[in-house]
Design a protein around this motif. Structure first.
Motif, PDB file in Angstrom:
ATOM      1  N   LEU A  41     -50.536 -23.466 -35.380  1.00  8.83           N
ATOM      2  CA  LEU A  41     -50.706 -21.959 -35.660  1.00  8.83           C
ATOM      3  C   LEU A  41     -50.053 -20.761 -34.622  1.00  8.83           C
ATOM      4  CD1 LEU A  41     -52.462 -19.891 -37.896  1.00  8.83           C
ATOM      5  CD2 LEU A  41     -54.081 -20.421 -37.248  1.00  8.83           C
ATOM      6  N   LYS A  42     -50.994 -21.103 -33.939  1.00  7.23           N
ATOM      7  CA  LYS A  42     -51.274 -20.086 -32.422  1.00  7.23           C
ATOM      8  C   LYS A  42     -49.905 -19.669 -32.285  1.00  7.23           C
ATOM      9  CE  LYS A  42     -53.799 -21.950 -29.670  1.00  7.23           C
ATOM     10  NZ  LYS A  42     -54.815 -22.435 -29.247  1.00  7.23           N
ATOM     11  N   ILE A  43     -48.350 -21.142 -32.804  1.00  6.99           N
ATOM     12  CA  ILE A  43     -47.067 -20.904 -32.274  1.00  6.99           C
ATOM     13  C   ILE A  43     -47.015 -19.819 -32.893  1.00  6.99           C
ATOM     14  CG2 ILE A  43     -44.664 -21.835 -32.592  1.00  6.99           C
ATOM     15  CD1 ILE A  43     -46.666 -24.795 -30.916  1.00  6.99           C
ATOM     16  N   SER A  44     -47.379 -20.045 -34.346  1.00  7.79           N
ATOM     17  CA  SER A  44     -46.889 -18.762 -35.324  1.00  7.79           C
ATOM     18  C   SER A  44     -47.029 -16.715 -34.566  1.00  7.79           C
ATOM     19  CB  SER A  44     -47.292 -19.224 -36.431  1.00  7.79           C
ATOM     20  OG  SER A  44     -48.895 -18.515 -36.454  1.00  7.79           O
ATOM     21  N   ALA A  45     -48.628 -17.129 -33.703  1.00  8.78           N
ATOM     22  CA  ALA A  45     -48.939 -16.215 -33.437  1.00  8.78           C
ATOM     23  C   ALA A  45     -48.408 -15.289 -32.179  1.00  8.78           C
ATOM     24  CB  ALA A  45     -50.268 -15.599 -33.309  1.00  8.78           C
ATOM     25  N   ARG A  54     -49.939  -7.400 -38.144  1.00  7.83           N
ATOM     26  CA  ARG A  54     -51.131  -7.126 -39.366  1.00  7.83           C
ATOM     27  C   ARG A  54     -49.590  -6.883 -41.186  1.00  7.83           C
ATOM     28  NH1 ARG A  54     -53.297  -3.625 -35.764  1.00  7.83           N
ATOM     29  NH2 ARG A  54     -56.125  -3.499 -36.296  1.00  7.83           N
ATOM     30  N   LYS A  55     -48.312  -6.962 -40.231  1.00 12.19           N
ATOM     31  CA  LYS A  55     -47.658  -6.871 -41.612  1.00 12.19           C
ATOM     32  C   LYS A  55     -47.012  -7.605 -42.397  1.00 12.19           C
ATOM     33  CE  LYS A  55     -42.837  -5.452 -41.807  1.00 12.19           C
ATOM     34  NZ  LYS A  55     -41.201  -5.044 -40.934  1.00 12.19           N
ATOM     35  N   GLN A  56     -47.300  -7.348 -43.563  1.00 10.07           N
ATOM     36  CA  GLN A  56     -46.822  -8.006 -44.847  1.00 10.07           C
ATOM     37  C   GLN A  56     -45.164  -8.538 -44.868  1.00 10.07           C
ATOM     38  OE1 GLN A  56     -48.880  -6.484 -48.380  1.00 10.07           O
ATOM     39  NE2 GLN A  56     -51.192  -6.457 -46.989  1.00 10.07           N
ATOM     40  N   SER A  57     -44.771  -9.794 -44.632  1.00 12.48           N
ATOM     41  CA  SER A  57     -43.209  -9.844 -44.603  1.00 12.48           C
ATOM     42  C   SER A  57     -43.210 -10.907 -45.585  1.00 12.48           C
ATOM     43  CB  SER A  57     -43.333 -10.480 -43.021  1.00 12.48           C
ATOM     44  OG  SER A  57     -43.559 -11.723 -42.743  1.00 12.48           O
ATOM     45  N   THR A  58     -43.819 -11.063 -46.419  1.00  9.84           N
ATOM     46  CA  THR A  58     -43.056 -11.214 -47.857  1.00  9.84           C
ATOM     47  C   THR A  58     -43.762 -11.049 -48.721  1.00  9.84           C
ATOM     48  OG1 THR A  58     -45.149 -12.676 -48.016  1.00  9.84           O
ATOM     49  CG2 THR A  58     -43.574 -13.868 -46.469  1.00  9.84           C
ATOM     50  N   VAL A  59     -44.034 -10.899 -50.200  1.00  5.43           N
ATOM     51  CA  VAL A  59     -44.557 -10.988 -51.458  1.00  5.43           C
ATOM     52  C   VAL A  59     -46.041 -10.897 -51.498  1.00  5.43           C
ATOM     53  CG1 VAL A  59     -42.717 -10.802 -53.104  1.00  5.43           C
ATOM     54  CG2 VAL A  59     -44.367 -12.458 -52.871  1.00  5.43           C
ATOM     55  N   SER A  60     -46.277 -12.182 -50.898  1.00  3.30           N
ATOM     56  CA  SER A  60     -48.544 -12.564 -50.490  1.00  3.30           C
ATOM     57  C   SER A  60     -48.378 -11.462 -49.283  1.00  3.30           C
ATOM     58  CB  SER A  60     -48.211 -13.442 -49.701  1.00  3.30           C
ATOM     59  OG  SER A  60     -49.777 -13.782 -49.078  1.00  3.30           O
ATOM     60  N   THR A  61     -49.161 -10.869 -49.912  1.00  3.33           N
ATOM     61  CA  THR A  61     -50.587 -10.208 -48.860  1.00  3.33           C
ATOM     62  C   THR A  61     -50.678 -10.454 -47.362  1.00  3.33           C
ATOM     63  OG1 THR A  61     -52.690 -10.637 -49.978  1.00  3.33           O
ATOM     64  CG2 THR A  61     -51.641  -8.072 -50.823  1.00  3.33           C
ATOM     65  N   LEU A  62     -50.601 -12.146 -47.428  1.00  7.24           N
ATOM     66  CA  LEU A  62     -51.345 -12.507 -46.327  1.00  7.24           C
ATOM     67  C   LEU A  62     -50.661 -12.110 -45.041  1.00  7.24           C
ATOM     68  CD1 LEU A  62     -52.005 -15.686 -47.550  1.00  7.24           C
ATOM     69  CD2 LEU A  62     -54.016 -14.139 -47.189  1.00  7.24           C
ATOM     70  N   HIS A 169     -48.117 -20.936 -44.419  1.00  4.93           N
ATOM     71  CA  HIS A 169     -48.404 -19.743 -45.034  1.00  4.93           C
ATOM     72  C   HIS A 169     -48.455 -18.842 -43.356  1.00  4.93           C
ATOM     73  CE1 HIS A 169     -52.049 -20.140 -47.495  1.00  4.93           C
ATOM     74  NE2 HIS A 169     -50.781 -20.508 -48.830  1.00  4.93           N
ATOM     75  N   ALA A 170     -48.661 -19.379 -42.607  1.00  2.58           N
ATOM     76  CA  ALA A 170     -47.986 -17.943 -41.186  1.00  2.58           C
ATOM     77  C   ALA A 170     -46.395 -18.176 -40.702  1.00  2.58           C
ATOM     78  CB  ALA A 170     -49.261 -18.890 -39.862  1.00  2.58           C
ATOM     79  N   ASP A 171     -46.467 -19.755 -40.891  1.00  2.00           N
ATOM     80  CA  ASP A 171     -45.005 -20.082 -40.331  1.00  2.00           C
ATOM     81  C   ASP A 171     -44.095 -19.193 -41.129  1.00  2.00           C
ATOM     82  OD1 ASP A 171     -43.091 -21.359 -39.181  1.00  2.00           O
ATOM     83  OD2 ASP A 171     -42.642 -22.794 -40.137  1.00  2.00           O
ATOM     84  N   ILE A 172     -43.829 -19.554 -42.759  1.00  2.00           N
ATOM     85  CA  ILE A 172     -43.159 -18.407 -43.563  1.00  2.00           C
ATOM     86  C   ILE A 172     -43.904 -17.289 -43.577  1.00  2.00           C
ATOM     87  CG2 ILE A 172     -42.938 -17.556 -46.066  1.00  2.00           C
ATOM     88  CD1 ILE A 172     -43.683 -20.629 -46.626  1.00  2.00           C
ATOM     89  N   ILE A 173     -44.905 -16.524 -42.820  1.00  2.00           N
ATOM     90  CA  ILE A 173     -44.979 -15.294 -42.295  1.00  2.00           C
ATOM     91  C   ILE A 173     -43.837 -14.355 -41.242  1.00  2.00           C
ATOM     92  CG2 ILE A 173     -46.377 -13.363 -42.020  1.00  2.00           C
ATOM     93  CD1 ILE A 173     -48.709 -14.734 -44.274  1.00  2.00           C
ATOM     94  N   ARG A 174     -43.902 -15.558 -40.121  1.00  2.00           N
ATOM     95  CA  ARG A 174     -43.211 -15.123 -38.539  1.00  2.00           C
ATOM     96  C   ARG A 174     -42.184 -15.647 -38.922  1.00  2.00           C
ATOM     97  NH1 ARG A 174     -43.925 -14.696 -33.063  1.00  2.00           N
ATOM     98  NH2 ARG A 174     -42.426 -14.386 -33.046  1.00  2.00           N
ATOM     99  N   ALA A 176     -40.436 -14.674 -41.901  1.00  3.68           N
ATOM    100  CA  ALA A 176     -39.461 -13.477 -42.700  1.00  3.68           C
ATOM    101  C   ALA A 176     -39.502 -12.340 -41.180  1.00  3.68           C
ATOM    102  CB  ALA A 176     -40.808 -13.038 -43.999  1.00  3.68           C
ATOM    103  N   LEU A 177     -40.493 -12.421 -40.539  1.00  3.19           N
ATOM    104  CA  LEU A 177     -40.521 -10.971 -39.764  1.00  3.19           C
ATOM    105  C   LEU A 177     -39.768 -10.756 -38.600  1.00  3.19           C
ATOM    106  CD1 LEU A 177     -44.430 -11.393 -38.360  1.00  3.19           C
ATOM    107  CD2 LEU A 177     -43.415  -9.491 -39.801  1.00  3.19           C
ATOM    108  N   ASP A 178     -39.263 -12.093 -38.230  1.00  7.92           N
ATOM    109  CA  ASP A 178     -38.760 -12.556 -37.162  1.00  7.92           C
ATOM    110  C   ASP A 178     -37.236 -13.442 -36.557  1.00  7.92           C
ATOM    111  OD1 ASP A 178     -39.884 -13.809 -35.571  1.00  7.92           O
ATOM    112  OD2 ASP A 178     -40.702 -12.305 -33.779  1.00  7.92           O
ATOM    113  N   GLY A 179     -37.984 -14.501 -37.865  1.00  7.67           N
ATOM    114  CA  GLY A 179     -37.124 -15.299 -37.508  1.00  7.67           C
ATOM    115  C   GLY A 179     -37.976 -16.934 -37.325  1.00  7.67           C
ATOM    116  N   GLN A 180     -38.513 -16.704 -36.374  1.00  5.31           N
ATOM    117  CA  GLN A 180     -38.496 -17.810 -35.713  1.00  5.31           C
ATOM    118  C   GLN A 180     -39.811 -18.340 -36.087  1.00  5.31           C
ATOM    119  OE1 GLN A 180     -41.733 -17.456 -32.512  1.00  5.31           O
ATOM    120  NE2 GLN A 180     -43.108 -18.190 -33.544  1.00  5.31           N
ATOM    121  N   THR A 181     -39.574 -19.686 -36.279  1.00  2.75           N
ATOM    122  CA  THR A 181     -40.067 -21.358 -37.345  1.00  2.75           C
ATOM    123  C   THR A 181     -40.814 -21.765 -35.979  1.00  2.75           C
ATOM    124  OG1 THR A 181     -38.479 -22.373 -36.612  1.00  2.75           O
ATOM    125  CG2 THR A 181     -37.606 -20.773 -38.509  1.00  2.75           C
ATOM    126  N   THR A 182     -41.704 -22.368 -36.519  1.00  6.63           N
ATOM    127  CA  THR A 182     -42.941 -23.683 -35.830  1.00  6.63           C
ATOM    128  C   THR A 182     -41.953 -24.333 -35.087  1.00  6.63           C
ATOM    129  OG1 THR A 182     -44.342 -22.421 -36.562  1.00  6.63           O
ATOM    130  CG2 THR A 182     -44.710 -24.705 -35.289  1.00  6.63           C
TER     131      THR A 182
END
Length: 199
Positions: A41-45, A54-62, A169-174, A176-182
Motif C-alpha cells: 500500500l505504501k509503495i502506491s504512495a 488528494r487527486k481522484q484519478s478514476t471514476v471512483s472518489t477514492l 484500489h490504490a494500485d489502480i489509482i496510482r 491512472a495518476l502517472d503510470g506507476q504499478t506496484t
C-alpha cells in the motif's frame, strides 16, 4: 523495497516484511502477511505530493491519501477494540464524514507516519495477546446493529482482507495518476524484470 526472494522466505511475501515485534508461529505468519500488504500500500504512495494524494484519478472518489488515512484509522480502531473490550461500544459515525478524504491541514506524510505508528501498536497488541482464540466484542454500527463477537484471529484476518482490498484500489489509482504499478515498482533493478514477459 524489493521482492523478498531470500531462501528463508517461505511465506510468499512481495516485500521485505519486517515486524516491530518478536512473535512466532501463527502470529508471525499472519502479521508478516499483513505487513507485506501494508508495504505494498505504501509503495502506491511513494513520491506523491499532497496534491496528487488528494487527486481522484478514476471514476471512483477514492484517493491514495484517503485510503492511507482510512487504513491508519482501521489499525488504530482494531487495537483499541481488542484492548478496551467494550461490550457497549458503538462505531463513531462522526468520523465517517471525513474518513475518505484528506481534509485541510492533513498531509500524506502525516498519515503515513500515523499508519506506521498505528500498525506497530496493533502488532504489539497481537504479540501481547494470550491467544488468538480470545473472543472480542465488536462495536455496533448502522450496518451491524446487533452485537457481534470475533476472535482476535478473525480480527487480524479482517484487517488483512481490508488492507489487501484497498491495495488494489490504490494500485489502480496510482497507475491512472502517472503510470506507476506496484509490481513494476517492487521489481525495479531486478534482472528478471527486463524479461520480455514483464513488458
Amino acid at each position: 523495497m524489493i521482492i523478498n526472494d531470500e531462501p528463508e522466505n517461505t511465506m510468499g511475501t512481495y516485500t521485505t516484511a519486517e515486524l516491530s515485534v518478536d512473535v512466532t508461529g501463527e502470529k508471525l505468519e499472519l502479521l508478516t502477511l499483513l505487513q507485506d500488504q501494508r508495504n505494498l500500500l505504501k509503495i502506491s504512495a511513494r513520491n506523491l505530493s499532497d496534491e496528487q494524494a488528494r487527486k481522484q484519478s478514476t471514476v471512483s472518489t477514492l484517493t491514495i491519501g484517503a485510503l492511507i488515512k482510512h487504513l491508519a484509522n482501521g489499525e488504530e480502531n482494531a487495537a483499541t477494540i481488542i484492548t478496551e473490550r467494550d461490550e457497549n461500544a458503538e462505531f463513531d459515525m462522526s468520523r465517517a464524514a471525513t474518513e475518505y478524504e484528506l481534509v485541510e491541514g492533513e498531509t500524506l506524510a502525516g498519515w503515513l507516519e500515523a499508519y506506521d505508528r498505528n500498525a506497530a501498536r496493533f502488532d504489539r497488541v497481537i504479540a501481547d495477546a494470550e491467544s488468538l482464540d480470545e473472543v472480542i466484542p465488536q462495536p455496533t454500527a448502522p450496518w451491524a446493529p446487533e452485537r457481534e463477537w470475533s476472535t482476535i484471529r478473525t480480527m487480524i484476518l479482517h484487517l488483512l482482507r481490508e488492507t489487501s482490498h484497498h491495495c488494489g484500489h490504490a494500485d489502480i489509482i496510482r497507475e491512472a495518476l502517472d503510470g506507476q504499478t506496484t509490481m513494476g515498482a517492487i521489481s525495479e533493478g531486478q534482472d528478471w524484470a527486463d524479461a520480455e514477459w514483464m513488458q
